[in-house]
Design an enzyme around this catalytic site. Structure first.
Site, PDB file in Angstrom:
ATOM      1  N   SER A  12       0.797  -1.236   0.000  1.00  0.00           N
ATOM      2  CA  SER A  12       0.000   0.000   0.000  1.00  0.00           C
ATOM      3  C   SER A  12       0.825   1.279   0.000  1.00  0.00           C
ATOM      4  O   SER A  12       0.273   2.363  -0.198  1.00  0.00           O
ATOM      5  CB  SER A  12      -0.949   0.009   1.206  1.00  0.00           C
ATOM      6  OG  SER A  12      -1.998  -0.905   1.014  1.00  0.00           O
ATOM      7  N   LYS A  44       0.369   3.448  -3.017  1.00  0.00           N
ATOM      8  CA  LYS A  44      -0.826   4.268  -3.280  1.00  0.00           C
ATOM      9  C   LYS A  44      -0.529   5.746  -3.522  1.00  0.00           C
ATOM     10  O   LYS A  44      -1.060   6.336  -4.482  1.00  0.00           O
ATOM     11  CB  LYS A  44      -1.825   4.086  -2.139  1.00  0.00           C
ATOM     12  CG  LYS A  44      -2.421   2.683  -2.089  1.00  0.00           C
ATOM     13  CD  LYS A  44      -3.257   2.458  -0.838  1.00  0.00           C
ATOM     14  CE  LYS A  44      -3.834   1.051  -0.823  1.00  0.00           C
ATOM     15  NZ  LYS A  44      -4.562   0.761   0.438  1.00  0.00           N
ATOM     16  N   VAL A  80       1.115  -3.244   4.094  1.00  0.00           N
ATOM     17  CA  VAL A  80       1.016  -4.506   4.822  1.00  0.00           C
ATOM     18  C   VAL A  80       2.239  -5.390   4.594  1.00  0.00           C
ATOM     19  O   VAL A  80       2.389  -6.419   5.258  1.00  0.00           O
ATOM     20  CB  VAL A  80      -0.273  -5.267   4.445  1.00  0.00           C
ATOM     21  CG1 VAL A  80      -1.496  -4.496   4.900  1.00  0.00           C
ATOM     22  CG2 VAL A  80      -0.320  -5.561   2.961  1.00  0.00           C
ATOM     23  N   TYR A 139      -3.578  -2.794  -9.994  1.00  0.00           N
ATOM     24  CA  TYR A 139      -3.363  -2.544  -8.570  1.00  0.00           C
ATOM     25  C   TYR A 139      -2.567  -3.681  -7.934  1.00  0.00           C
ATOM     26  O   TYR A 139      -1.633  -3.441  -7.166  1.00  0.00           O
ATOM     27  CB  TYR A 139      -4.710  -2.365  -7.864  1.00  0.00           C
ATOM     28  CG  TYR A 139      -4.587  -2.233  -6.371  1.00  0.00           C
ATOM     29  CD1 TYR A 139      -4.002  -1.109  -5.798  1.00  0.00           C
ATOM     30  CD2 TYR A 139      -5.051  -3.250  -5.530  1.00  0.00           C
ATOM     31  CE1 TYR A 139      -3.875  -0.993  -4.422  1.00  0.00           C
ATOM     32  CE2 TYR A 139      -4.926  -3.134  -4.154  1.00  0.00           C
ATOM     33  CZ  TYR A 139      -4.341  -2.011  -3.600  1.00  0.00           C
ATOM     34  OH  TYR A 139      -4.213  -1.905  -2.235  1.00  0.00           O
ATOM     35  N   TYR A 164      -4.346   5.143   7.783  1.00  0.00           N
ATOM     36  CA  TYR A 164      -5.654   4.516   7.987  1.00  0.00           C
ATOM     37  C   TYR A 164      -6.333   5.059   9.242  1.00  0.00           C
ATOM     38  O   TYR A 164      -6.308   6.257   9.492  1.00  0.00           O
ATOM     39  CB  TYR A 164      -5.522   2.987   8.028  1.00  0.00           C
ATOM     40  CG  TYR A 164      -4.862   2.404   6.801  1.00  0.00           C
ATOM     41  CD1 TYR A 164      -5.308   2.772   5.520  1.00  0.00           C
ATOM     42  CD2 TYR A 164      -3.821   1.504   6.908  1.00  0.00           C
ATOM     43  CE1 TYR A 164      -4.714   2.234   4.395  1.00  0.00           C
ATOM     44  CE2 TYR A 164      -3.224   0.965   5.779  1.00  0.00           C
ATOM     45  CZ  TYR A 164      -3.657   1.339   4.522  1.00  0.00           C
ATOM     46  OH  TYR A 164      -3.067   0.817   3.401  1.00  0.00           O
TER      47      TYR A 164
END
Length: 602
Positions: free
Chosen positions: A57, A60, A252, A182, A234
């Site tokens: 991630s 992103k 992660v 992705y 998050y």
């Protein structure tokens, strides 16, 4: 500092690697790397910083950056909002009012960003993503096929998100293609050191500090960092901003990047995750670094720049002490063994780090150095600690250190400290500190047998020594010897001419009042030199105070005797005037050259 933080966090074995992607569960759970990259491209690192892992991630913000570059801010905003979601990163939901993903840092927003990348076909679009990441990292990155295949086999939830996005018109392409891209971007393999450079590129307004290639425009970099600040961690974003205070993004795979704009990038790799999907050690390490280095963006109010305003050797810009020809020759040969560093601006971590690095890089070549802090504003606690440790380390290596710190910005009182004190010496102005450096160089490099403080007789003074013996004896008879105690005023500014003074022993200082309210030295003269000749020659008053810097012995010709030479011994006076003019010119030239290099004092 990195070693200390690494050691403090290493024993925390709470959390576990992500297991919903089989390949991620197979990594070494106790791998741990920590990097700090400066905005000029130097990476400090400790631990497993060259171990490859997938970006996950942390990809992103970089795909979001590429989408912004391709579609523009408004074009991307039609598809993705920039608000914290308050939900898990992989939630299958959209904002109720806008029917868009909350932000590009959750999976729905990231898949949408991947769908906005331009290209001829799917392969070309992914290749543009890979090249984008490579520009940020400063080297060619590649995809880990095993991790990609593992994600593709098990990525049903992300496919569900893709179909949801397509069903409401947020994306207008094949959802399988967007989700596959992705998966591929998350499977790009990087190291902790790569991530540090990527973070530093964001810190440097989108310019890679190593390759100097622009990876993203300044305005888009600001937008990416803004979204990372509010959404990058998050549901732990609020706690992160208050305790760490840096734009950041976690993955992660166990990685975290954090950015202090204009100054540094931080990266951590440790696969054990907490309940929010963030690296346990990574969060702890970033908190500790932010605390120790005072990195919280609400504390740092100015962009960092190099703290060194100028640096030069004492051979390039000597003190105002006029040395004997023998000592001047030694300093001309060995003056590069002492150096002055002028610092300026706020001395925060990044600026202090660059200054310490630059000074330490040349210290092996130096006998002494000066750190001038007069132009420094705020000094952080970590900068004080770094300066103290630098001084102690340089003294241990044999390099003496002087501070010019009249306002005690580093906490040292202005005083003459013990020569063996690791703090060195502290002075109120750079000129006296430079003289101190020169003395150290002379002590170490003056040839054996050369007298440091030579006392001379009148007939040895250069003004008389080259005359014929008869003329020398005749002229010497017109001088009388006087002594002055240390600190005694020999002539005051504005006083009428009082004689031609030849220095036989000791030092004489000419001073002037500075704009800072302190008295400063214009020049110091020593044995074999003269003063008072300008008032004698032109009939004007003294323009500076003349003070005995040490106990001084001088030979003085009175104004009356000087004037009588015109009628009594015109040829002898002519010879005297020629030597006086030559000496005055040499002293004037040396003083002007010194003033030109120290103009801020006037």
């Amino acid at each position: 500092m990195l070693d200390d933080v690494y050691a403090a966090c290493r024993d925390d074995t709470s959390g576990a690697p992500a297991d919903y992607i089989p390949e991620l569960a197979a990594v070494d759970p106790d791998a741990f790397g920590l990097c700090l990259a400066t905005a000029d491209g130097l990476v400090y690192e400790v631990g497993d910083t060259d171990v490859g892992f997938t970006i996950q991630s942390i990809s992103k913000p970089f795909t979001y950056a590429l989408a912004l570059a391709d579609r523009g801010v408004d074009g991307v905003a039609q598809h993705i909002d920039v608000e914290p979601s308050g939900e898990p990163f992989n939630e299958i939901s959209l904002e109720p009012t806008t029917q868009r993903p909350s932000n590009p840092m959750i999976n729905s927003g990231a898949i949408t960003a991947a769908s906005l990348i331009r290209g001829r076909d799917a392969a070309d679009k992914f290749e543009r993503v890979r090249r984008c990441y490579s520009r940020f990292a400063g080297r060619e990155l590649s995809m880990n096929s095993a991790v990609y295949e593992s994600e593709a086999r098990t990525g049903y939830r992300n496919r569900a998100i893709g179909y949801m996005l397509r069903s409401v018109g947020v994306i207008d392409v094949d959802p399988d293609e967007a989700v596959d891209r992705y998966f591929r971007q998350c499977s790009i393999e990087i190291t902790c050191a790569d991530l540090a450079v990527m973070a530093a590129t964001l810190a440097d307004n989108g310019v890679n500090p190593r390759t100097r290639e622009r990876a993203l425009s300044t305005s888009l970099t600001e937008r990416v960092l803004s979204v990372m600040t509010t959404c990058g961690m998050y549901n732990a974003a609020g706690d992160w901003v208050t305790t760490v205070g840096l734009p950041a993004k976690s993955g992660v795979g166990g990685g975290i990047i954090a950015v202090l704009p204009g100054q540094i990038g931080i990266s951590v790799y440790s696969p054990r995750l907490d309940g929010q999907g963030n690296s346990v050690r990574g969060v702890a390490a970033c908190r500790e670094l932010s605390r120790r280095l005072e990195l919280h963006f609400c504390h740092v109010t100015r962009s960092a720049r190099t703290a060194i305003r100028a640096d030069y050797s004492v051979a390039q810009l000597p003190s105002r002490l006029r040395r004997t020809p023998e000592d001047a020759a030694v300093l001309a040969s060995h003056g590069d063994r002492a150096r002055v560093y002028e610092l300026h601006g706020d001395l925060l971590f990044a600026g202090a780090e660059r200054a310490v690095r630059a000074i330490e890089g040349k210290a092996e070549e130096l006998d002494a150095l000066v750190i001038d802090l007069r132009r420094v504003g705020e000094v952080s606690q970590v900068a004080r600690e770094m300066a103290d440790k630098l001084q102690a380390e340089l003294v241990r290596r044999g390099t003496r250190v002087a501070l010019v710190d009249p306002d005690a910005k580093l906490g040292h009182e202005v005083s003459s400290l013990d020569p063996d004190d690791p703090r060195g010496r502290v002075f109120i102005d750079r000129d006296t500190a430079t003289e101190w450096c020169e003395d150290i160089v002379l002590d170490r490099h003056r040839p054996p047998g050369l007298n440091a403080c030579k006392s001379i007789d009148l007939d040895e003074h250069p003004l008389l020594a080259s005359l014929d013996p008869a003329d020398r004896d005749r002229l010497a008879a017109d001088f009388e010897t006087r002594t002055f105690a240390r600190g005694e005023v020999i002539a005051e500014r504005g006083a009428q001419r009082s004689g031609l003074y030849l220095i036989l022993d000791g030092r004489v200082r000419m001073t002037f009042p500075g704009t800072d309210g302190r008295v400063h030295r214009l020049v110091t003269l020593s044995s074999g030199m003269s003063f008072g000749e300008i008032p004698m020659l032109v009939g004007e008053t003294f323009v500076n105070d003349v003070v005995a810097e040490t106990e001084v012995r001088v030979a003085v010709m009175s104004p009356a005797v000087f004037d009588e030479l015109t009628s009594e011994h015109p040829q002898l006076k002519l010879a005297l005037l020629q030597r006086l003019a030559a000496g005055a010119y040499a002293q004037m030239d040396a003083t002007v050259r010194t003033i030109s290099g120290n103009a801020e004092n006037y």
